[in-house]
Design a protein around this motif. Structure first.
Motif, PDB file in Angstrom:
ATOM      1  N   ARG A   1      38.318  26.755  24.512  1.00 16.59           N
ATOM      2  CA  ARG A   1      38.915  27.865  23.800  1.00 16.59           C
ATOM      3  C   ARG A   1      39.902  28.576  24.712  1.00 16.59           C
ATOM      4  O   ARG A   1      39.647  28.749  25.899  1.00 16.59           O
TER       5      ARG A   1
ATOM      6  N   ARG B   1      41.672  31.391  26.783  1.00 13.29           N
ATOM      7  CA  ARG B   1      41.126  32.628  27.330  1.00 13.29           C
ATOM      8  C   ARG B   1      42.073  33.779  27.052  1.00 13.29           C
ATOM      9  O   ARG B   1      43.284  33.637  27.096  1.00 13.29           O
ATOM     10  N   ARG B   2      41.503  34.954  26.780  1.00 16.64           N
ATOM     11  CA  ARG B   2      42.334  36.123  26.534  1.00 16.64           C
ATOM     12  C   ARG B   2      42.339  37.012  27.772  1.00 16.64           C
ATOM     13  O   ARG B   2      41.691  36.727  28.759  1.00 16.64           O
TER      14      ARG B   2
ATOM     15  N   LEU C   1      41.563  39.535  30.540  1.00 15.47           N
ATOM     16  CA  LEU C   1      40.205  39.796  30.993  1.00 15.47           C
ATOM     17  C   LEU C   1      40.104  41.016  31.889  1.00 15.47           C
ATOM     18  O   LEU C   1      39.091  41.210  32.545  1.00 15.47           O
TER      19      LEU C   1
ATOM     20  N   ARG D   1      37.338  43.514  30.974  1.00 10.90           N
ATOM     21  CA  ARG D   1      36.092  42.755  30.993  1.00 10.90           C
ATOM     22  C   ARG D   1      35.685  42.444  32.430  1.00 10.90           C
ATOM     23  O   ARG D   1      34.541  42.553  32.817  1.00 10.90           O
TER      24      ARG D   1
ATOM     25  N   ALA E   1      34.267  45.513  33.884  1.00  9.74           N
ATOM     26  CA  ALA E   1      32.912  45.766  33.379  1.00  9.74           C
ATOM     27  C   ALA E   1      31.901  44.808  33.979  1.00  9.74           C
ATOM     28  O   ALA E   1      30.729  45.134  34.110  1.00  9.74           O
ATOM     29  N   LEU E   2      32.365  43.638  34.327  1.00  4.83           N
ATOM     30  CA  LEU E   2      31.432  42.622  34.821  1.00  4.83           C
ATOM     31  C   LEU E   2      31.375  42.542  36.329  1.00  4.83           C
ATOM     32  O   LEU E   2      30.593  41.781  36.882  1.00  4.83           O
TER      33      LEU E   2
ATOM     34  N   LEU F   1      30.279  44.474  38.717  1.00  2.52           N
ATOM     35  CA  LEU F   1      29.021  44.775  39.391  1.00  2.52           C
ATOM     36  C   LEU F   1      27.944  43.731  39.113  1.00  2.52           C
ATOM     37  O   LEU F   1      27.349  43.207  40.054  1.00  2.52           O
TER      38      LEU F   1
ATOM     39  N   SER G   1      28.301  40.718  38.265  1.00  3.62           N
ATOM     40  CA  SER G   1      28.715  39.462  38.894  1.00  3.62           C
ATOM     41  C   SER G   1      28.458  39.508  40.390  1.00  3.62           C
ATOM     42  O   SER G   1      27.937  38.550  40.971  1.00  3.62           O
TER      43      SER G   1
END
Lengths: 441, 317
Positions: free
Chosen positions: A3, A5-6, A8, A11, A14-15, A17, A19
């Motif tokens: 798919r 990718r848009r 990020l 995102r 937000a991810l 920490l 991660s």
């Protein structure tokens, strides 16, 4: 298919920490030292974690490591029950193994999640050419091939020939009416209603004994669980209804007792017939000892005499992780293991994977190899499973296949235990599975 | 009396307290800094293992994530929550219903059993030994407990053996959808009664003996004493047991996984098991997280309800 990718940015923020937390909790993936001239180390995550299976896989891996200086392979094994979870956790933490051996049921799910790398054209061609159609379809998703099929399991009818003979049957049943009659005549109970001998083993023990048996009977009746495009259920059909009615009759008449664990009851002579996969022969032989000679295997009975045989096939594949840094080397190892031929004892030439699977009483999707190996003193009970490779229908493996299977199992159990009628079970499966399968696509 | 003719000394008086207050503020700030420094490890622990996962779960509950690639999280709004209650979903019935029945059954059985046992123990010698015996299931692994009971429930197992010896027919406890959930409830109640017995025996010790003496002088019988004195004075302990047992029951996972895996059908499927399946088997972390928040709300409402009910009767934790 991947798919697009848009953006990020948010995102990622937000991810960041979680991660960082995940990454900090795990050691770096072992890929070799990275120094020029040092070997590349590929990790292979498998469920062949103990006993003969582990040893059987380790032998060719050791052979590869002894004969290849540049690329080494290191196996990592977990129990089958932990396999999918391990894929997930390690992949999310950036620690996914280079080569993975998933259950074919998960192919669509892993492809959708971008975990499996499509096989390069030359490997895809080799796979399409060398394996049975069912094995290839099981290792494929959305039109692409994603790995080499390894272990392939087909379903057939196991019989206790002593119990059948005692009930007046010289041969295993071939049709459903014969199956019902044999099941009724072999069933025995004590004064308290405890089942001493179950005619036909329908068991709520696991997926194999609920969904596997039901789908094998469904395929034998010409039916399918999901439509060809995998988009919705096809069980609510005349074939599906016929299977559910057959199972309902067997339970209602007391010839099947779903509460009994057939894996324990059959070797103890408490079940006359049960539908199961070929791997079971390898467990039954040591477990039953001399009594194993009373075990016979026949194709799954069909609704009426003259109907074409069909059954269910399941299996595993060996594929390369999309995150693998050395995919060419990984595919080369898989080709060596699964497609290169080697001479085995007795002079026959087969693939290493075929030799490995035959050694543990299992099959691969390469019927010729297995036929050659079985011809050299293998278990004759494996032949019906081998023959079934030609007509078996692979288990559906779309993105929502695992959930569809669990929902199917719950409804089959509800039917067997009297919670639902045949109509209710078919309706409920259609409603629940259609919703989940549609969401998954 | 205040001397109104005395010279005003307000300025120095106010200046001095200001200096003192500033000094005190500085000292307090220093103390606070030191306190936070000491608290930092614990706060960091909570941030890492509570706040962060909670925030991540909240993000996932409004997203679609297959569990493999962190960059592949797609926002879906409230779709996961609405999906839980949509037609064809099994979450509300039977999953949430089973969860509540399981928790209710466990609390009722464990509470009744432990009150009875604790009252008996309170009247026995070697109370420590009895408490230890009843506490043993608590220190036994759930897998062992579940498997032993599973074998006891088997058609040829101990429980059916007793039934057969009494001339009754066998019951397929874990295979019959009508008996599976009650059968597991019994095991959970048995396994968790030990802690309740400990709390309640401690509660019984704190009941002043004078009440019993007064009751004896008034000629009250054993039943009256139990209902009128023991039980009302045990209320704080009962509240604690009730709340903790209910919380444990609502989150039950291991025992059901070992004994029934949610079957037969969905007869013993509970919320925690469903969440695990959604996340780790189906790769639908969004639905799993949404289910977790729904369960959180259910747990919160029920716990607040219990606290309110007991407080209304004048008791507090």
């Amino acid at each position: 298919m991947t798919r697009p990718r848009r953006g990020l940015g948010r995102r990622h923020f937000a991810l960041a920490l979680p991660s960082a937390l995940l990454a900090s909790g795990c050691a770096g993936r072992h890929q070799g030292t990275g120094r020029p001239g040092d070997p590349i180390v590929l990790t292979l995550l498998t469920h062949y974690s103990s006993g003969v299976l582990r040893k059987a896989l380790q032998e060719p891996v050791d052979e590869w490591n002894a004969t290849h200086d540049r690329v080494k392979v290191r196996t990592e094994a977990v129990e089958f029950t932990d396999l999918l979870t391990t894929f997930m956790v390690r992949q999310a933490a950036g620690q996914g193994a280079d080569i993975i051996q998933p259950y074919c049921l998960w192919t669509g799910q892993l492809v959708r999640a971008g975990v499996l790398r499509p096989a390069p054209p030359e490997h895809a061609e080799e796979i399409r050419r060398g394996y049975s159609a069912a094995a290839v379809r099981a290792a494929s998703a959305a039109g692409g091939v994603y790995g080499y099929p390894t272990e392939v399991q087909t379903y057939a009818l196991y019989c206790n020939t002593r119990l059948l003979r005692a009930a007046g049957f010289g041969e295993p049943p071939r049709t459903w009416p014969e199956l019902e009659e044999a099941a009724a005549r072999t069933t025995r109970r004590d004064g308290y209603g405890n089942t001493l001998v179950q005619g036909f083993g329908l068991s709520v023990y696991d997926d194999s004994t609920t969904v596997g048996q039901t789908l094998a009977l469904l395929n034998a009746a010409g039916g399918r669980f999901v439509t060809a495009d995998g988009g919705r259920t096809a069980l609510d059909s005349p074939a599906g209804r016929a299977v559910f009615e057959l199972e309902h009759r067997l339970v209602a008449r007391g010839a099947s007792v779903p509460g009994v664990n057939v894996y324990q009851a059959f070797p103890s002579g408490q079940v006359a017939m049960v539908i199961s996969a070929g791997w079971w022969t390898g467990s039954l032989r040591p477990l039953m000892g001399a009594d194993y000679r009373e075990v016979g295997v026949a194709p799954v009975p069909v609704p009426a005499a003259g109907d074409r045989h069909a059954t269910l096939s399941t299996g595993f594949l060996l594929g390369v992780n999309a995150a693998c840094r050395h995919p060419d080397e990984a595919w080369e190892f898989l080709r060596w293991l699964n497609a290169d031929r080697t001479r085995v004892r007795g002079g026959a030439t087969v693939t290493r994977m075929s030799a490995l699977q035959a050694a543990v009483g299992s099959l691969t999707g390469r019927a010729d190899d297995i036929r050659t190996l079985l011809g050299r003193g293998g278990d004759p009970n494996l032949r019906p499973f081998l023959d079934a490779l030609a007509y078996a229908v692979p288990e559906p493996n779309g993105p929502g296949a695992q959930q569809a299977k669990t929902l199917l199992r719950a409804n089959i159990e509800a039917l067997w235990t009297g919670q639902q009628s045949v109509d209710q079970a078919l309706r409920s499966i259609r409603r629940q599975v259609d919703r989940e399968v549609a969401r998954s696509w | 009396m205040v001397n109104t003719l005395a010279p005003e000394t307000t300025a120095p008086a106010t200046r001095r307290p200001q200096r003192t207050a500033t000094g005190r503020d500085r000292a307090r700030r220093r103390q606070s800094a030191v306190a936070y420094l000491f608290l930092a490890p614990a706060l960091l622990f909570f941030a890492a293992f509570l706040v962060l996962p909670l925030g991540f779960a909240l993000l996932l509950s409004t997203s679609r994530w297959a569990g493999f690639d962190l960059s592949d999280i797609r926002p879906v709004g409230a779709a996961n929550f609405t999906g839980l209650f949509a037609d064809g979903s099994t979450f509300l019935a039977p999953v949430l219903t089973n969860t509540l029945l399981f928790a209710l059954g466990t609390v009722a059985l464990a509470l009744a059993g432990s009150v009875l046992v604790a009252t008996c123990i309170d009247k026995l010698r070697l109370q420590g030994l009895w408490r230890t015996l009843y506490f043993l299931p608590m220190v036994t692994t759930v897998v062992a407990v579940g498997n032993v009971w599973k074998y006891m429930y088997e058609p040829g197992g101990l429980v059916n053996g007793v039934l057969n010896a009494l001339g009754l027919g066998s019951v397929a406890f874990l295979q019959d959808p009508h008996t599976a959930l009650p059968a597991v409830v019994v095991v959970q109640a048995w396994a968790s009664a030990g802690s309740a017995v400990l709390v309640l025996t401690a509660g019984l010790k704190s009941v002043p003996g004078t009440y019993y003496e007064a009751a004896a002088l008034d000629g009250a019988g054993a039943v009256t004493v139990f209902w009128r004195i023991t039980l009302p004075l045990l209320r704080p302990s009962l509240l604690f047991v009730c709340v903790t047992q209910f919380l444990t029951g609502l989150q039950s996972f291991a025992l059901i996984t070992v004994m029934t895996k949610g079957g037969p059908g969905n007869a013993t499927a509970v919320a925690a098991l469903e969440m695990y399946r959604q996340a780790f088997s189906y790769g639908d972390w969004g639905t799993a997280s949404a289910a977790a928040f729904v369960l959180f709300v259910v747990v919160l409402v029920i716990t607040l309800g219990q606290l309110w009910l007991f407080r209304r009767r004048g008791e507090d934790t």
